[in-house]
Design a protein around this motif. Structure first.
Motif, mmCIF file in Angstrom:
data_model
loop_
_atom_site.group_PDB
_atom_site.id
_atom_site.type_symbol
_atom_site.label_atom_id
_atom_site.label_comp_id
_atom_site.label_asym_id
_atom_site.label_seq_id
_atom_site.Cartn_x
_atom_site.Cartn_y
_atom_site.Cartn_z
ATOM 1 N N CYS A 1 -3.607 0.525 -2.369
ATOM 2 C CA CYS A 1 -3.212 -0.492 -2.621
ATOM 3 C C CYS A 1 -3.369 -1.766 -3.342
ATOM 4 O O CYS A 1 -3.999 -1.556 -4.266
ATOM 5 C CB CYS A 1 -3.341 -1.471 -0.983
ATOM 6 S SG CYS A 1 -5.344 -1.351 -1.070
ATOM 7 N N ILE A 2 -2.091 -2.545 -3.527
ATOM 8 C CA ILE A 2 -2.311 -3.888 -4.488
ATOM 9 C C ILE A 2 -2.352 -5.286 -4.169
ATOM 10 O O ILE A 2 -1.213 -4.615 -2.891
ATOM 11 C CB ILE A 2 -1.241 -2.888 -6.140
ATOM 12 C CG1 ILE A 2 -1.626 -3.944 -6.472
ATOM 13 C CG2 ILE A 2 -0.576 -2.764 -5.256
ATOM 14 C CD1 ILE A 2 -1.145 -3.635 -8.379
ATOM 15 N N THR A 3 -2.712 -5.567 -3.832
ATOM 16 C CA THR A 3 -2.596 -7.144 -3.653
ATOM 17 C C THR A 3 -1.731 -8.060 -4.273
ATOM 18 O O THR A 3 -1.144 -7.449 -5.210
ATOM 19 C CB THR A 3 -4.318 -8.261 -4.280
ATOM 20 O OG1 THR A 3 -4.210 -8.432 -5.397
ATOM 21 C CG2 THR A 3 -5.155 -7.262 -3.045
ATOM 22 N N ALA B 1 -6.064 -6.984 -8.195
ATOM 23 C CA ALA B 1 -7.573 -6.244 -6.826
ATOM 24 C C ALA B 1 -6.190 -4.854 -6.393
ATOM 25 O O ALA B 1 -4.894 -4.926 -5.951
ATOM 26 C CB ALA B 1 -8.125 -6.773 -5.610
ATOM 27 N N THR B 2 -7.331 -3.165 -6.650
ATOM 28 C CA THR B 2 -6.200 -2.336 -6.319
ATOM 29 C C THR B 2 -7.830 -2.001 -5.394
ATOM 30 O O THR B 2 -8.684 -1.789 -6.296
ATOM 31 C CB THR B 2 -5.990 -1.751 -8.160
ATOM 32 O OG1 THR B 2 -7.064 -1.862 -8.447
ATOM 33 C CG2 THR B 2 -5.062 -2.705 -7.970
ATOM 34 N N ASN B 3 -7.238 -0.959 -4.914
ATOM 35 C CA ASN B 3 -8.047 0.206 -3.948
ATOM 36 C C ASN B 3 -7.406 1.624 -4.537
ATOM 37 O O ASN B 3 -6.216 1.997 -3.912
ATOM 38 C CB ASN B 3 -8.269 0.002 -2.767
ATOM 39 C CG ASN B 3 -9.294 -1.546 -1.825
ATOM 40 O OD1 ASN B 3 -9.683 -1.579 -3.851
ATOM 41 N ND2 ASN B 3 -8.731 -2.281 -1.395
ATOM 42 N N TYR B 4 -7.904 2.715 -4.136
ATOM 43 C CA TYR B 4 -8.247 3.817 -4.226
ATOM 44 C C TYR B 4 -8.645 4.916 -3.026
ATOM 45 O O TYR B 4 -9.877 3.989 -3.324
ATOM 46 C CB TYR B 4 -7.584 4.271 -5.760
ATOM 47 C CG TYR B 4 -7.046 4.175 -6.815
ATOM 48 C CD1 TYR B 4 -6.114 3.907 -7.173
ATOM 49 C CD2 TYR B 4 -7.242 2.620 -7.384
ATOM 50 C CE1 TYR B 4 -5.086 3.254 -7.861
ATOM 51 C CE2 TYR B 4 -6.739 2.416 -8.415
ATOM 52 C CZ TYR B 4 -5.166 2.904 -8.335
ATOM 53 O OH TYR B 4 -4.562 2.148 -9.326
ATOM 54 N N GLY C 1 0.676 -1.337 0.077
ATOM 55 C CA GLY C 1 -0.186 0.296 -0.374
ATOM 56 C C GLY C 1 0.773 1.007 0.161
ATOM 57 O O GLY C 1 1.844 0.989 0.003
ATOM 58 N N TRP C 2 -0.217 2.355 -0.521
ATOM 59 C CA TRP C 2 0.608 3.442 -0.386
ATOM 60 C C TRP C 2 0.216 4.554 0.512
ATOM 61 O O TRP C 2 -1.400 4.350 0.476
ATOM 62 C CB TRP C 2 0.559 4.107 -1.680
ATOM 63 C CG TRP C 2 2.162 4.007 -2.758
ATOM 64 C CD1 TRP C 2 1.555 2.943 -4.366
ATOM 65 C CD2 TRP C 2 3.380 4.132 -2.961
ATOM 66 N NE1 TRP C 2 2.975 2.856 -4.034
ATOM 67 C CE2 TRP C 2 3.786 3.766 -3.654
ATOM 68 C CE3 TRP C 2 4.274 4.932 -2.024
ATOM 69 C CZ2 TRP C 2 5.257 3.628 -4.105
ATOM 70 C CZ3 TRP C 2 5.159 5.623 -2.115
ATOM 71 C CH2 TRP C 2 6.235 4.406 -3.323
ATOM 72 N N PHE C 3 0.671 5.518 1.943
ATOM 73 C CA PHE C 3 0.519 5.934 2.378
ATOM 74 C C PHE C 3 0.613 7.322 2.071
ATOM 75 O O PHE C 3 2.028 7.877 2.092
ATOM 76 C CB PHE C 3 -0.144 5.649 3.690
ATOM 77 C CG PHE C 3 -0.396 4.204 4.168
ATOM 78 C CD1 PHE C 3 -1.470 3.807 4.477
ATOM 79 C CD2 PHE C 3 0.528 2.878 3.547
ATOM 80 C CE1 PHE C 3 -1.872 2.354 4.230
ATOM 81 C CE2 PHE C 3 -0.124 1.662 3.621
ATOM 82 C CZ PHE C 3 -1.797 1.616 3.641
ATOM 83 N N ARG C 4 0.115 8.128 2.829
ATOM 84 C CA ARG C 4 0.650 9.563 2.549
ATOM 85 C C ARG C 4 0.510 11.010 4.198
ATOM 86 O O ARG C 4 -0.705 9.998 5.159
ATOM 87 C CB ARG C 4 0.429 10.600 1.678
ATOM 88 C CG ARG C 4 -1.183 11.065 1.609
ATOM 89 C CD ARG C 4 -1.507 11.845 0.307
ATOM 90 N NE ARG C 4 -3.244 12.124 -0.025
ATOM 91 C CZ ARG C 4 -3.498 12.336 -1.061
ATOM 92 N NH1 ARG C 4 -2.665 12.650 -1.831
ATOM 93 N NH2 ARG C 4 -5.038 12.878 -0.780
ATOM 94 N N LEU D 1 -8.585 -5.067 0.554
ATOM 95 C CA LEU D 1 -9.633 -5.348 0.451
ATOM 96 C C LEU D 1 -10.832 -4.230 0.461
ATOM 97 O O LEU D 1 -10.568 -3.654 1.648
ATOM 98 C CB LEU D 1 -9.955 -6.370 1.253
ATOM 99 C CG LEU D 1 -11.470 -7.078 1.820
ATOM 100 C CD1 LEU D 1 -11.128 -8.396 0.442
ATOM 101 C CD2 LEU D 1 -11.374 -8.185 2.358
ATOM 102 N N SER D 2 -11.355 -4.035 -0.536
ATOM 103 C CA SER D 2 -12.673 -2.798 -0.893
ATOM 104 C C SER D 2 -13.427 -3.152 0.562
ATOM 105 O O SER D 2 -13.815 -3.584 0.735
ATOM 106 C CB SER D 2 -12.918 -2.971 -2.444
ATOM 107 O OG SER D 2 -13.521 -2.018 -2.365
ATOM 108 N N PRO D 3 -13.421 -2.224 0.909
ATOM 109 C CA PRO D 3 -12.326 -0.319 -0.103
ATOM 110 C C PRO D 3 -11.571 -0.093 1.616
ATOM 111 O O PRO D 3 -11.016 0.687 1.718
ATOM 112 C CB PRO D 3 -14.224 0.568 1.247
ATOM 113 C CG PRO D 3 -14.918 0.116 2.247
ATOM 114 C CD PRO D 3 -14.522 -1.376 1.787
ATOM 115 N N ASN D 4 -11.120 -1.436 1.974
ATOM 116 C CA ASN D 4 -9.846 -0.843 3.141
ATOM 117 C C ASN D 4 -8.378 -0.453 2.670
ATOM 118 O O ASN D 4 -8.219 -1.171 1.654
ATOM 119 C CB ASN D 4 -9.377 -1.666 3.963
ATOM 120 C CG ASN D 4 -11.390 -1.622 4.520
ATOM 121 O OD1 ASN D 4 -11.783 -1.193 5.237
ATOM 122 N ND2 ASN D 4 -11.754 -3.051 5.110
ATOM 123 N N ILE D 5 -7.538 0.179 2.768
ATOM 124 C CA ILE D 5 -6.523 0.772 2.485
ATOM 125 C C ILE D 5 -5.457 0.789 4.002
ATOM 126 O O ILE D 5 -5.748 1.814 4.548
ATOM 127 C CB ILE D 5 -6.166 1.818 1.638
ATOM 128 C CG1 ILE D 5 -6.633 1.986 0.440
ATOM 129 C CG2 ILE D 5 -4.761 1.970 1.380
ATOM 130 C CD1 ILE D 5 -6.870 2.466 -0.258
#
Length: 125
Positions: A50-52, A57-60, A35-38, A103-107
């Motif tokens: 994030c990416i699995t 699967a990817t989430n934004y 995952g990317w965080f800021r 896991l959508s919608p979670n990052i």
């Protein structure tokens, strides 16, 4: 030993683009959700994308949908974050992390997450 190193942060004007890289060593990227965080000064750290493990699967975060794209190259053990149409509110210290919930919608990070040192992104005229 698992290590993550971010790079690519810079000072850019609004509307500009950057590509961040997260180089992973010590374990095959095949086994890692990333995952990317800021975090901006005075604000909570937030999940950006994030990416699995398989990339299936990817989430934004809602704030970056349509502007940011996450991708992985397992052969190079690298995860990328392409950031387009940058806005001042995108300014912050960007971190990548392994062992995250994606896991959508979670990052989300966990107690087991491993972090890089961060790379600074500043969007300003």
């Amino acid at each position: 030993q698992l290590q993550l190193v971010e790079s690519g942060g810079d000072l850019v004007q609004p509307g500009g683009s950057l590509r961040l890289s997260c180089a992973v060593s010590g374990i095959s990227l095949n086994y890692l959700n990333v995952g990317w965080f800021r975090q901006a000064p005075g604000k909570e750290r937030e999940g950006v994308s994030c990416i699995t493990t398989t990339g299936s699967a990817t989430n934004y975060a809602d704030s970056v949908k349509g502007r940011f794209t996450i991708a992985r190259d397992n052969a190079k053990n690298t995860v990328y974050l392409q950031m387009n149409n940058l806005k001042p509110e995108d300014t912050g210290l960007y971190y990548c992390a392994a062992y995250v919930v994606c896991l959508s919608p979670n990052i989300k990070s966990t107690a087991a997450s491993s972090w890089g040192q961060g790379t600074q992104v500043t969007v300003s005229s």
